[in-house]
Design a protein around this motif. Structure first.
Motif, PDB file in Angstrom:
ATOM      1  N   GLY A 129      81.137  84.954  35.163  1.00 52.67           N
ATOM      2  CA  GLY A 129      81.471  83.855  36.074  1.00 52.67           C
ATOM      3  C   GLY A 129      80.389  83.636  37.128  1.00 52.67           C
ATOM      4  O   GLY A 129      79.431  84.401  37.222  1.00 52.67           O
ATOM      5  N   GLY A 130      80.563  82.550  37.888  1.00 52.74           N
ATOM      6  CA  GLY A 130      79.618  82.245  38.967  1.00 52.74           C
ATOM      7  C   GLY A 130      78.501  81.326  38.511  1.00 52.74           C
ATOM      8  O   GLY A 130      78.179  81.262  37.321  1.00 52.74           O
ATOM      9  N   PRO A 131      77.891  80.546  39.477  1.00 52.56           N
ATOM     10  CA  PRO A 131      76.851  79.585  39.104  1.00 52.56           C
ATOM     11  C   PRO A 131      75.584  80.278  38.609  1.00 52.56           C
ATOM     12  O   PRO A 131      75.380  81.451  38.890  1.00 52.56           O
ATOM     13  CB  PRO A 131      76.571  78.835  40.419  1.00 52.56           C
ATOM     14  N   GLY A 132      74.745  79.534  37.893  1.00 53.77           N
ATOM     15  CA  GLY A 132      73.509  80.094  37.339  1.00 53.77           C
ATOM     16  C   GLY A 132      73.283  79.549  35.941  1.00 53.77           C
ATOM     17  O   GLY A 132      74.076  78.734  35.459  1.00 53.77           O
ATOM     18  N   PRO A 133      72.204  79.985  35.283  1.00 55.83           N
ATOM     19  CA  PRO A 133      71.852  79.424  33.970  1.00 55.83           C
ATOM     20  C   PRO A 133      72.938  79.605  32.907  1.00 55.83           C
ATOM     21  O   PRO A 133      73.106  78.730  32.058  1.00 55.83           O
ATOM     22  CB  PRO A 133      70.590  80.209  33.576  1.00 55.83           C
ATOM     23  N   THR A 149     100.402  80.597  34.708  1.00 55.97           N
ATOM     24  CA  THR A 149     101.247  81.295  35.688  1.00 55.97           C
ATOM     25  C   THR A 149     100.866  82.773  35.729  1.00 55.97           C
ATOM     26  O   THR A 149     100.724  83.358  36.814  1.00 55.97           O
ATOM     27  CB  THR A 149     102.741  81.170  35.283  1.00 55.97           C
ATOM     28  N   GLY A 150     100.694  83.371  34.551  1.00 56.38           N
ATOM     29  CA  GLY A 150     100.355  84.794  34.469  1.00 56.38           C
ATOM     30  C   GLY A 150      99.069  85.129  35.211  1.00 56.38           C
ATOM     31  O   GLY A 150      99.019  86.108  35.949  1.00 56.38           O
ATOM     32  N   VAL A 151      98.027  84.294  35.040  1.00 52.37           N
ATOM     33  CA  VAL A 151      96.773  84.620  35.743  1.00 52.37           C
ATOM     34  C   VAL A 151      96.915  84.342  37.250  1.00 52.37           C
ATOM     35  O   VAL A 151      96.346  85.066  38.062  1.00 52.37           O
ATOM     36  CB  VAL A 151      95.511  83.906  35.181  1.00 52.37           C
ATOM     37  N   LEU A 152      97.711  83.330  37.603  1.00 55.99           N
ATOM     38  CA  LEU A 152      97.848  83.021  39.039  1.00 55.99           C
ATOM     39  C   LEU A 152      98.627  84.112  39.783  1.00 55.99           C
ATOM     40  O   LEU A 152      98.320  84.430  40.927  1.00 55.99           O
ATOM     41  CB  LEU A 152      98.523  81.661  39.254  1.00 55.99           C
ATOM     42  N   VAL A 153      99.659  84.668  39.111  1.00 54.67           N
ATOM     43  CA  VAL A 153     100.417  85.730  39.791  1.00 54.67           C
ATOM     44  C   VAL A 153      99.913  87.118  39.385  1.00 54.67           C
ATOM     45  O   VAL A 153     100.498  88.131  39.740  1.00 54.67           O
ATOM     46  CB  VAL A 153     101.954  85.624  39.545  1.00 54.67           C
ATOM     47  N   GLY A 180      84.393  79.219  50.324  1.00 49.77           N
ATOM     48  CA  GLY A 180      85.123  80.453  50.033  1.00 49.77           C
ATOM     49  C   GLY A 180      86.535  80.502  50.610  1.00 49.77           C
ATOM     50  O   GLY A 180      86.928  81.499  51.176  1.00 49.77           O
ATOM     51  N   PHE A 181      87.278  79.401  50.455  1.00 46.71           N
ATOM     52  CA  PHE A 181      88.621  79.362  51.057  1.00 46.71           C
ATOM     53  C   PHE A 181      89.713  79.874  50.119  1.00 46.71           C
ATOM     54  O   PHE A 181      90.821  80.156  50.536  1.00 46.71           O
ATOM     55  CB  PHE A 181      88.951  77.935  51.523  1.00 46.71           C
ATOM     56  N   LEU A 182      89.396  80.016  48.806  1.00 47.00           N
ATOM     57  CA  LEU A 182      90.456  80.416  47.865  1.00 47.00           C
ATOM     58  C   LEU A 182      90.731  81.911  47.983  1.00 47.00           C
ATOM     59  O   LEU A 182      89.784  82.712  47.990  1.00 47.00           O
ATOM     60  CB  LEU A 182      90.015  80.112  46.425  1.00 47.00           C
ATOM     61  N   PRO A 183      92.013  82.295  48.045  1.00 48.85           N
ATOM     62  CA  PRO A 183      92.312  83.730  48.118  1.00 48.85           C
ATOM     63  C   PRO A 183      91.902  84.458  46.827  1.00 48.85           C
ATOM     64  O   PRO A 183      91.503  85.601  46.843  1.00 48.85           O
ATOM     65  CB  PRO A 183      93.839  83.783  48.301  1.00 48.85           C
ATOM     66  N   ASP A 184      92.003  83.744  45.660  1.00 43.17           N
ATOM     67  CA  ASP A 184      91.644  84.390  44.396  1.00 43.17           C
ATOM     68  C   ASP A 184      90.860  83.405  43.517  1.00 43.17           C
ATOM     69  O   ASP A 184      91.430  82.702  42.681  1.00 43.17           O
ATOM     70  CB  ASP A 184      92.939  84.864  43.699  1.00 43.17           C
ATOM     71  N   HIS A 185      89.531  83.366  43.728  1.00 43.82           N
ATOM     72  CA  HIS A 185      88.660  82.452  42.977  1.00 43.82           C
ATOM     73  C   HIS A 185      88.793  82.712  41.465  1.00 43.82           C
ATOM     74  O   HIS A 185      88.875  81.785  40.667  1.00 43.82           O
ATOM     75  CB  HIS A 185      87.210  82.672  43.428  1.00 43.82           C
ATOM     76  N   GLN A 186      88.824  84.002  41.114  1.00 45.75           N
ATOM     77  CA  GLN A 186      88.871  84.430  39.720  1.00 45.75           C
ATOM     78  C   GLN A 186      90.070  83.833  38.983  1.00 45.75           C
ATOM     79  O   GLN A 186      89.949  83.374  37.855  1.00 45.75           O
ATOM     80  CB  GLN A 186      88.997  85.953  39.744  1.00 45.75           C
ATOM     81  N   ALA A 187      91.249  83.827  39.674  1.00 46.76           N
ATOM     82  CA  ALA A 187      92.468  83.328  39.031  1.00 46.76           C
ATOM     83  C   ALA A 187      92.364  81.815  38.799  1.00 46.76           C
ATOM     84  O   ALA A 187      92.796  81.304  37.759  1.00 46.76           O
ATOM     85  CB  ALA A 187      93.693  83.646  39.889  1.00 46.76           C
ATOM     86  N   ILE A 188      91.762  81.110  39.771  1.00 43.43           N
ATOM     87  CA  ILE A 188      91.624  79.656  39.600  1.00 43.43           C
ATOM     88  C   ILE A 188      90.602  79.363  38.498  1.00 43.43           C
ATOM     89  O   ILE A 188      90.788  78.457  37.673  1.00 43.43           O
ATOM     90  CB  ILE A 188      91.189  78.983  40.931  1.00 43.43           C
ATOM     91  N   ALA A 189      89.524  80.178  38.461  1.00 45.79           N
ATOM     92  CA  ALA A 189      88.516  79.989  37.402  1.00 45.79           C
ATOM     93  C   ALA A 189      89.170  80.218  36.033  1.00 45.79           C
ATOM     94  O   ALA A 189      88.950  79.438  35.092  1.00 45.79           O
ATOM     95  CB  ALA A 189      87.343  80.946  37.603  1.00 45.79           C
ATOM     96  N   ALA A 190      90.000  81.266  35.930  1.00 47.72           N
ATOM     97  CA  ALA A 190      90.660  81.537  34.641  1.00 47.72           C
ATOM     98  C   ALA A 190      91.607  80.397  34.274  1.00 47.72           C
ATOM     99  O   ALA A 190      91.672  79.989  33.104  1.00 47.72           O
ATOM    100  CB  ALA A 190      91.413  82.857  34.708  1.00 47.72           C
ATOM    101  N   VAL A 231      87.607  72.067  42.880  1.00 46.82           N
ATOM    102  CA  VAL A 231      88.002  73.056  43.900  1.00 46.82           C
ATOM    103  C   VAL A 231      87.105  74.290  43.802  1.00 46.82           C
ATOM    104  O   VAL A 231      86.632  74.831  44.814  1.00 46.82           O
ATOM    105  CB  VAL A 231      89.494  73.445  43.701  1.00 46.82           C
ATOM    106  N   LEU A 232      86.809  74.716  42.572  1.00 43.64           N
ATOM    107  CA  LEU A 232      85.954  75.906  42.387  1.00 43.64           C
ATOM    108  C   LEU A 232      84.551  75.665  42.950  1.00 43.64           C
ATOM    109  O   LEU A 232      83.951  76.543  43.579  1.00 43.64           O
ATOM    110  CB  LEU A 232      85.858  76.253  40.893  1.00 43.64           C
ATOM    111  N   LEU A 233      84.057  74.430  42.740  1.00 48.82           N
ATOM    112  CA  LEU A 233      82.721  74.098  43.266  1.00 48.82           C
ATOM    113  C   LEU A 233      82.722  74.183  44.790  1.00 48.82           C
ATOM    114  O   LEU A 233      81.804  74.732  45.412  1.00 48.82           O
ATOM    115  CB  LEU A 233      82.320  72.677  42.851  1.00 48.82           C
TER     116      LEU A 233
END
Ligand code: HEM
Length: 437
Positions: free
Chosen positions: A54-58, A245-249, A182-192, A174-176
């Motif tokens: 995850g995360g920006p880059g090539p 739902t599973g990844v969010l919780v 960096g306001f999201l409590p769980d960036h990873q869950a939103i990315a998933a 939102v992810l961008l």
């Protein structure tokens, strides 16, 4: 129980609903070009592929060359043409599609540049243009779906897909934004969630809907028995919502249940498609359906891999292994199989309106190029996945080179079909009507 319309009859009224070929073909041409650049981008970032999570880059840029440049591009061209053909409805206006194209192409290029160089404002500008294009496309498709009275199962799949598109695009934006603030409590869950909705929601559900039309149409069969497709139609979105739902919780068990539900939906769907292939009058569907079938197998494998990933059973390279299986193994294989079938099909349909006798499908482009592409695609997938699994970067580079060679053959084929089409039109304008017509 049978579905409401036999897709074989769609072909008869299809001529009336053909759009200007230049409108649909530009999407397919662009997809073929982006396909080549996807492999090039993987080749340039081969050292970072197996550890990507995850995360920006090539690598993120390479992923979006494939998802936006190839997958979304193909879907935009195909849906814009096939939904009117299948439902018998005309677009109210072609302007939304024109605007979507003129926003999507530059938007995607800007977005990819921004992701590649991790430049905030460039990725945001590109992201906004791309999002606007996808939403305009989504609304123009929704307008057709809203008016459609036929093909209930494919239409419902398409609705669910467009709803997923809306949410995935909003989550992408939102992810961008979160990369800066960096306001999201769980960036990873939103990315998933973005990934699940993009791959299994937007793409997966639309492909299930389209397959209900295209597979019977190409195999010359009846529609698959409706019951299994209807059950799949309930299970697939339930699985999708549960997975998100599973990844969010952050509860693996919920995602595990979602994967099982998804697997049942997919197996029921594929069973219906195989029924069409077995009962259809056309038995030899050629290379394109070898890719389509391989895509179905990899769809099942991708769901199993996603379950293993969630329970941490895929090892350290788990996210990258899953990425290769889902993106190259399933979606790229399946969509390139469909693309190589609909490009000559639509070209031929546009030719038969003219006065000169149209060439046969096999004469439109040299199919050897498609065979070479299929071999390269398979080899590239195996080499890259093997490289990721063994955490060795050289096979990834090798796989990217093989993939790029295959993509050149594929693009060459698409250009050859477009050339045959143009030559035909030039000649049919010069000669008169076909004798006996
Ligand atoms: C306007 C459109 C889109 C925007 C703004 C966008 C944005 C993003 C962002 C910011 C991420 C990074 C998440 C992270 O932090 O790792 C991401 C990841 C991803 N996106 Fe998109 N996206 C868009 C459309 C799509 C579409 C249409 C697809 C697929 C059809 C897609 C597939 C993916 C995938 C597979 C990843 C996963 C990368 C990883 O493994 O982390 N995206 N997207």
């Amino acid at each position: 129980m049978v579905q409401d319309v036999n897709p074989g009859t769609i072909l008869m009224s299809a001529q009336l609903r053909l759009l200007p070929p230049s409108l649909t073909f530009r999407f397919f041409m662009a997809a073929a070009v982006f396909h080549f650049f996807f492999w090039v981008a993987i080749g340039f970032s081969y050292d970072d592929v197996s550890t990507f999570s995850g995360g920006p880059g090539p690598v993120l840029s390479a992923i979006h060359i494939l998802t936006l440049g190839v997958f979304a591009m193909t879907i935009m061209g195909a849906a814009t043409q096939l939904i009117p053909v299948a439902t018998g409805l005309a677009h109210r206006s072609l302007w939304p599609t024109q605007i979507a194209w003129w926003l999507f192409l530059p938007g995607t290029l800007i977005f990819l540049t921004g992701l590649n160089f991790s430049e905030q404002w460039i990725m945001q500008l590109g992201g906004l243009l791309t999002a606007a294009a996808l939403l305009i496309f989504g609304f123009s498709i929704a307008d057709l779906l809203r008016r459609s009275k036929v093909l209930k199962i494919p239409v419902r799949f398409a609705w669910l897909s467009m709803a997923s598109l809306l949410v995935l695009v909003l989550l992408g934006l939102v992810l961008l934004e979160n990369f800066i603030h960096g306001f999201l409590p769980d960036h990873q869950a939103i990315a998933a969630s973005h990934v699940i909705l993009a791959l299994y929601g937007f793409m997966g559900l639309l492909l299930m809907g389209f397959s209900n039309i295209l597979v019977p149409m190409f195999a010359l069969s009846k529609s698959p028995p409706a019951r299994n497709q209807q059950i799949a139609q309930w299970l697939a979105p339930i699985g999708l919502v549960l997975a998100v739902t599973g990844v969010l919780v952050n509860t693996e068990e919920i995602v595990g249940i979602a994967v099982v539900i998804g697997l049942i939906a997919v197996i029921l769907h594929i069973q219906g498609m195989l029924w069409c292939l077995n009962s259809g009058m056309r038995k030899n569907l050629g290379l394109s359906f070898v890719l389509v079938k391989a895509g179905w197998v990899m769809l099942i494998v991708s769901l199993i891999a996603s379950g293993l990933l969630v329970f941490d059973l895929l090892g350290e390279q788990g996210p990258a292994i899953f990425g290769a299986i889902v993106l190259i193994g399933w979606l790229a294989t399946f969509l390139l199989g469909i693309l190589q079938r609909i490009v000559p099909f639509l070209a031929a349909m546009n030719m038969s309106k003219k006065t000169k006798k149209p060439p046969r499908l096999s004469e439109l482009g040299d199919e050897t190029k498609l065979k070479l592409h299929a071999v390269c695609h398979g080899l590239a997938f195996v080499t890259i996945t093997g490289g990721i699994a063994s955490d060795k970067s050289l096979p990834i580079l090798l796989g990217a080179v093989i993939g790029a060679v295959g993509a050149l053959f594929f693009a060459w084929y698409v250009v050859a079909v477009a050339r045959s089409y143009m030559v035909y039109h030039r000649e049919s304008e010069a000669t008169g009507p076909v004798s006996g017509d």
